[in-house]
Motif scaffolding. Structure first.
Motif, PDB file in Angstrom:
ATOM      1  N   THR A 281      59.595 -67.348 -65.784  1.00 25.05           N
ATOM      2  CA  THR A 281      58.766 -67.803 -66.896  1.00 25.05           C
ATOM      3  C   THR A 281      57.650 -68.710 -66.400  1.00 25.05           C
ATOM      4  O   THR A 281      57.781 -69.372 -65.374  1.00 25.05           O
ATOM      5  CB  THR A 281      59.594 -68.557 -67.948  1.00 25.05           C
ATOM      6  OG1 THR A 281      60.048 -69.798 -67.373  1.00 25.05           O
ATOM      7  CG2 THR A 281      60.781 -67.740 -68.417  1.00 25.05           C
ATOM      8  N   ILE A 282      56.578 -68.752 -67.162  1.00 32.69           N
ATOM      9  CA  ILE A 282      55.482 -69.654 -66.819  1.00 32.69           C
ATOM     10  C   ILE A 282      55.943 -71.103 -66.925  1.00 32.69           C
ATOM     11  O   ILE A 282      55.526 -71.964 -66.144  1.00 32.69           O
ATOM     12  CB  ILE A 282      54.235 -69.389 -67.699  1.00 32.69           C
ATOM     13  CG1 ILE A 282      53.063 -70.261 -67.261  1.00 32.69           C
ATOM     14  CG2 ILE A 282      54.558 -69.566 -69.172  1.00 32.69           C
ATOM     15  CD1 ILE A 282      52.592 -70.044 -65.841  1.00 32.69           C
ATOM     16  N   ASP A 283      56.848 -71.382 -67.867  1.00 33.61           N
ATOM     17  CA  ASP A 283      57.360 -72.749 -68.004  1.00 33.61           C
ATOM     18  C   ASP A 283      58.140 -73.176 -66.768  1.00 33.61           C
ATOM     19  O   ASP A 283      58.065 -74.333 -66.334  1.00 33.61           O
ATOM     20  CB  ASP A 283      58.255 -72.862 -69.246  1.00 33.61           C
ATOM     21  CG  ASP A 283      57.458 -72.791 -70.538  1.00 33.61           C
ATOM     22  OD1 ASP A 283      56.234 -73.038 -70.498  1.00 33.61           O
ATOM     23  OD2 ASP A 283      58.050 -72.478 -71.588  1.00 33.61           O
ATOM     24  N   GLU A 284      58.895 -72.243 -66.167  1.00 33.92           N
ATOM     25  CA  GLU A 284      59.624 -72.558 -64.937  1.00 33.92           C
ATOM     26  C   GLU A 284      58.645 -72.914 -63.820  1.00 33.92           C
ATOM     27  O   GLU A 284      58.864 -73.860 -63.067  1.00 33.92           O
ATOM     28  CB  GLU A 284      60.482 -71.361 -64.521  1.00 33.92           C
ATOM     29  CG  GLU A 284      61.214 -71.579 -63.192  1.00 33.92           C
ATOM     30  CD  GLU A 284      61.963 -70.357 -62.695  1.00 33.92           C
ATOM     31  OE1 GLU A 284      62.514 -70.427 -61.578  1.00 33.92           O
ATOM     32  OE2 GLU A 284      61.981 -69.330 -63.411  1.00 33.92           O
ATOM     33  N   LEU A 285      57.545 -72.171 -63.734  1.00 32.30           N
ATOM     34  CA  LEU A 285      56.561 -72.435 -62.684  1.00 32.30           C
ATOM     35  C   LEU A 285      55.866 -73.777 -62.893  1.00 32.30           C
ATOM     36  O   LEU A 285      55.646 -74.527 -61.937  1.00 32.30           O
ATOM     37  CB  LEU A 285      55.527 -71.308 -62.643  1.00 32.30           C
ATOM     38  CG  LEU A 285      56.043 -69.924 -62.242  1.00 32.30           C
ATOM     39  CD1 LEU A 285      54.901 -68.927 -62.255  1.00 32.30           C
ATOM     40  CD2 LEU A 285      56.714 -69.958 -60.871  1.00 32.30           C
ATOM     41  N   VAL A 286      55.524 -74.079 -64.152  1.00 32.81           N
ATOM     42  CA  VAL A 286      54.859 -75.358 -64.441  1.00 32.81           C
ATOM     43  C   VAL A 286      55.781 -76.518 -64.086  1.00 32.81           C
ATOM     44  O   VAL A 286      55.364 -77.499 -63.464  1.00 32.81           O
ATOM     45  CB  VAL A 286      54.438 -75.420 -65.918  1.00 32.81           C
ATOM     46  CG1 VAL A 286      53.956 -76.821 -66.276  1.00 32.81           C
ATOM     47  CG2 VAL A 286      53.336 -74.398 -66.197  1.00 32.81           C
ATOM     48  N   GLU A 287      57.043 -76.393 -64.454  1.00 37.06           N
ATOM     49  CA  GLU A 287      58.011 -77.450 -64.141  1.00 37.06           C
ATOM     50  C   GLU A 287      58.190 -77.590 -62.635  1.00 37.06           C
ATOM     51  O   GLU A 287      58.251 -78.704 -62.099  1.00 37.06           O
ATOM     52  CB  GLU A 287      59.353 -77.138 -64.804  1.00 37.06           C
ATOM     53  CG  GLU A 287      60.404 -78.220 -64.580  1.00 37.06           C
ATOM     54  CD  GLU A 287      61.715 -77.912 -65.281  1.00 37.06           C
ATOM     55  OE1 GLU A 287      62.742 -78.527 -64.902  1.00 37.06           O
ATOM     56  OE2 GLU A 287      61.734 -77.066 -66.204  1.00 37.06           O
ATOM     57  N   ALA A 288      58.246 -76.453 -61.937  1.00 38.72           N
ATOM     58  CA  ALA A 288      58.421 -76.488 -60.490  1.00 38.72           C
ATOM     59  C   ALA A 288      57.196 -77.081 -59.797  1.00 38.72           C
ATOM     60  O   ALA A 288      57.316 -77.774 -58.785  1.00 38.72           O
ATOM     61  CB  ALA A 288      58.690 -75.082 -59.963  1.00 38.72           C
ATOM     62  N   GLN A 289      56.016 -76.830 -60.362  1.00 37.97           N
ATOM     63  CA  GLN A 289      54.813 -77.427 -59.791  1.00 37.97           C
ATOM     64  C   GLN A 289      54.836 -78.939 -59.953  1.00 37.97           C
ATOM     65  O   GLN A 289      54.477 -79.679 -59.039  1.00 37.97           O
ATOM     66  CB  GLN A 289      53.564 -76.831 -60.463  1.00 37.97           C
ATOM     67  CG  GLN A 289      52.245 -77.230 -59.832  1.00 37.97           C
ATOM     68  CD  GLN A 289      51.680 -78.540 -60.376  1.00 37.97           C
ATOM     69  OE1 GLN A 289      52.067 -78.979 -61.466  1.00 37.97           O
ATOM     70  NE2 GLN A 289      50.781 -79.161 -59.630  1.00 37.97           N
ATOM     71  N   LYS A 290      55.307 -79.382 -61.084  1.00 37.58           N
ATOM     72  CA  LYS A 290      55.317 -80.818 -61.362  1.00 37.58           C
ATOM     73  C   LYS A 290      56.373 -81.555 -60.537  1.00 37.58           C
ATOM     74  O   LYS A 290      56.161 -82.707 -60.134  1.00 37.58           O
ATOM     75  CB  LYS A 290      55.516 -81.060 -62.864  1.00 37.58           C
ATOM     76  CG  LYS A 290      54.340 -80.569 -63.703  1.00 37.58           C
ATOM     77  CD  LYS A 290      54.494 -80.949 -65.157  1.00 37.58           C
ATOM     78  CE  LYS A 290      53.356 -80.386 -66.013  1.00 37.58           C
ATOM     79  NZ  LYS A 290      52.023 -80.813 -65.569  1.00 37.58           N
ATOM     80  N   ASP A 291      57.518 -80.906 -60.265  1.00 43.73           N
ATOM     81  CA  ASP A 291      58.544 -81.607 -59.480  1.00 43.73           C
ATOM     82  C   ASP A 291      58.439 -81.315 -57.983  1.00 43.73           C
ATOM     83  O   ASP A 291      59.242 -81.802 -57.176  1.00 43.73           O
ATOM     84  CB  ASP A 291      59.958 -81.292 -59.994  1.00 43.73           C
ATOM     85  CG  ASP A 291      60.404 -79.850 -59.776  1.00 43.73           C
ATOM     86  OD1 ASP A 291      59.874 -79.173 -58.881  1.00 43.73           O
ATOM     87  OD2 ASP A 291      61.309 -79.385 -60.514  1.00 43.73           O
ATOM     88  N   GLY A 292      57.436 -80.507 -57.601  1.00 43.21           N
ATOM     89  CA  GLY A 292      57.172 -80.284 -56.190  1.00 43.21           C
ATOM     90  C   GLY A 292      57.939 -79.151 -55.545  1.00 43.21           C
ATOM     91  O   GLY A 292      57.796 -78.913 -54.342  1.00 43.21           O
ATOM     92  N   SER A 293      58.759 -78.430 -56.325  1.00 41.94           N
ATOM     93  CA  SER A 293      59.554 -77.356 -55.723  1.00 41.94           C
ATOM     94  C   SER A 293      58.796 -76.036 -55.613  1.00 41.94           C
ATOM     95  O   SER A 293      59.243 -75.113 -54.937  1.00 41.94           O
ATOM     96  CB  SER A 293      60.849 -77.144 -56.518  1.00 41.94           C
ATOM     97  OG  SER A 293      60.580 -76.823 -57.868  1.00 41.94           O
ATOM     98  N   LEU A 294      57.641 -75.928 -56.296  1.00 42.60           N
ATOM     99  CA  LEU A 294      56.802 -74.739 -56.155  1.00 42.60           C
ATOM    100  C   LEU A 294      55.890 -74.951 -54.944  1.00 42.60           C
ATOM    101  O   LEU A 294      54.878 -75.640 -55.020  1.00 42.60           O
ATOM    102  CB  LEU A 294      55.963 -74.509 -57.423  1.00 42.60           C
ATOM    103  CG  LEU A 294      54.987 -73.326 -57.397  1.00 42.60           C
ATOM    104  CD1 LEU A 294      55.698 -72.027 -57.062  1.00 42.60           C
ATOM    105  CD2 LEU A 294      54.256 -73.208 -58.738  1.00 42.60           C
TER     106      LEU A 294
END
Length: 356
Positions: A281-294
């Motif tokens: 999901t796009i929400d998973e990617l946004v969250e991962a970008q914010k916590d640094g895991s992306l």
């Protein structure tokens, strides 16, 4: 037995462009392949002829009902001067899957591969030998019956044209910015998103205009039903490095099963990396970008091979991926894939096919 291919050579060869002038899809070689289809007769009259315009009746069904498909692959000249293709059998298999979805008669795959081989041989002088250049090969099928009425055509042409192309990254591989599309949709399961048909690309042009207006190079499509699952980047499949895993959207029937995508998955697993094909999901990617895991995003396709993504533009916010530069996995995949394709590196998978 595969039917013979008649060859008519040009008496007026074109001047060869310089490597610095090539770009993508601007110049075309001296010859083309044509195969005709008539109901009751089947595919017939296989021929290589001088590159030329084709004449169609204004009522040809391709103009009115969009019954057309295409493929894209490349021929390379190795450092030793040999000519190779990259997994052409996969292109012919996918071409026939596209044919089947659009009710176009299947092309004999052995004949298609032989046509590719002979056409590349005839126009081998057009294969550039400068670093990171190649000969782009475009097979396609169009419906040619002159009749108005929504039904499969009774006549078709299978054509192959070729174009020498320059380096996709003239100044070196650089990350691009991607616009996440939230208004328009590209495809749904059960439609034609999983095949290479012209309408898929025409339907994406409006969204691409919006992406360009935002300073972005490509569109990241979301699914057409829930509007939350990531599918493709423009004309490429997409990969995400999430922590220690590489994740790519699962083939759910609405996105193209890319040959470069398949090759990259094999390569990553060959290296011992964990690859997941699943819904993202796009929400998973946004969250991962914010916590640094992306850590990384990259697209895969025939033209660019690998296109690293430096940032996502989502709901008015620019999200930088990693530090905005090309990631280590993206760079390694690019170097290895292009090395295998051009013969610079060992091919442990048997993907290179020599054109004798």
């Amino acid at each position: 037995m595969t039917q013979p291919i008649r060859i008519e050579r040009t008496t007026n060869p074109k001047p060869r462009p310089k490597a610095s002038e090539l770009g993508f899809g601007k110049y075309f070689t001296d010859h083309m392949f044509i195969l005709d289809y008539d109901a009751g007769l089947g595919w017939h009259d296989a021929r290589i002829v001088p590159y030329q315009p084709i004449t169609l009746d204004p009522a040809a069904k391709v103009f009115h009902y969009g019954q057309t498909i295409f493929e894209g692959l490349k021929a390379y000249r190795t450092e030793e001067g040999k000519i190779v293709l990259f997994r052409p059998d996969m292109n012919m298999k996918r071409l026939n899957r596209s044919n089947d979805r659009l009710s176009i008669p299947a092309v004999d795959e052995a004949l298609g591969l032989e046509a590719l081989r002979q056409l590349v041989q005839v126009d081998q002088d057009w294969i550039p030998d400068a670093p990171e250049t190649s000969l782009y090969v475009r097979p396609f099928v169009i419906s040619t019956e002159a009749a108005l009425g929504v039904s499969p055509s009774l006549q078709y042409k299978f054509i192959i044209i070729m174009s020498p192309v320059g380096s996709y990254y003239s100044e070196g591989i650089k990350p691009v910015s991607i616009y996440v599309e939230s208004d328009y949709v590209r495809a749904v399961a059960g439609g034609v998103g999983h095949v290479k048909t012209a309408g898929n690309y025409a339907a994406g042009l409006k969204a691409q205009e919006g992406a360009t207006a935002q300073g972005c190079a490509q569109v990241l499509w979301l699914d057409g039903v829930h509007r939350k699952y990531v599918e493709e980047v423009g004309s490429m499949n997409v990969f995400f490095r999430l922590g220690d895993k590489i994740v790519t959207p699962a083939l759910t029937g609405s996105l193209l099963p890319g040959i470069t995508r398949d090759s990259v998955i094999h390569l990553l697993r060959h290296w011992g990396l964990e690859v997941e094909e699943r819904l993202v999901t796009i929400d998973e990617l946004v969250e991962a970008q914010k916590d640094g895991s992306l850590k990384e995003i990259f697209g895969t396709g025939t033209a660019a091979v690998i296109s690293p993504v430096g940032s996502l533009y989502w709901k008015g916010e620019k999200l930088t991926i990693g530090n905005g530069s090309t990631g280590e996995v993206s760079a390694r995949v690019y170097e290895t894939m292009t090395g295998i394709q051009t013969g610079r590196l060992e091919d442990p998978f048997g993907w290179r096919v020599s054109v004798e």
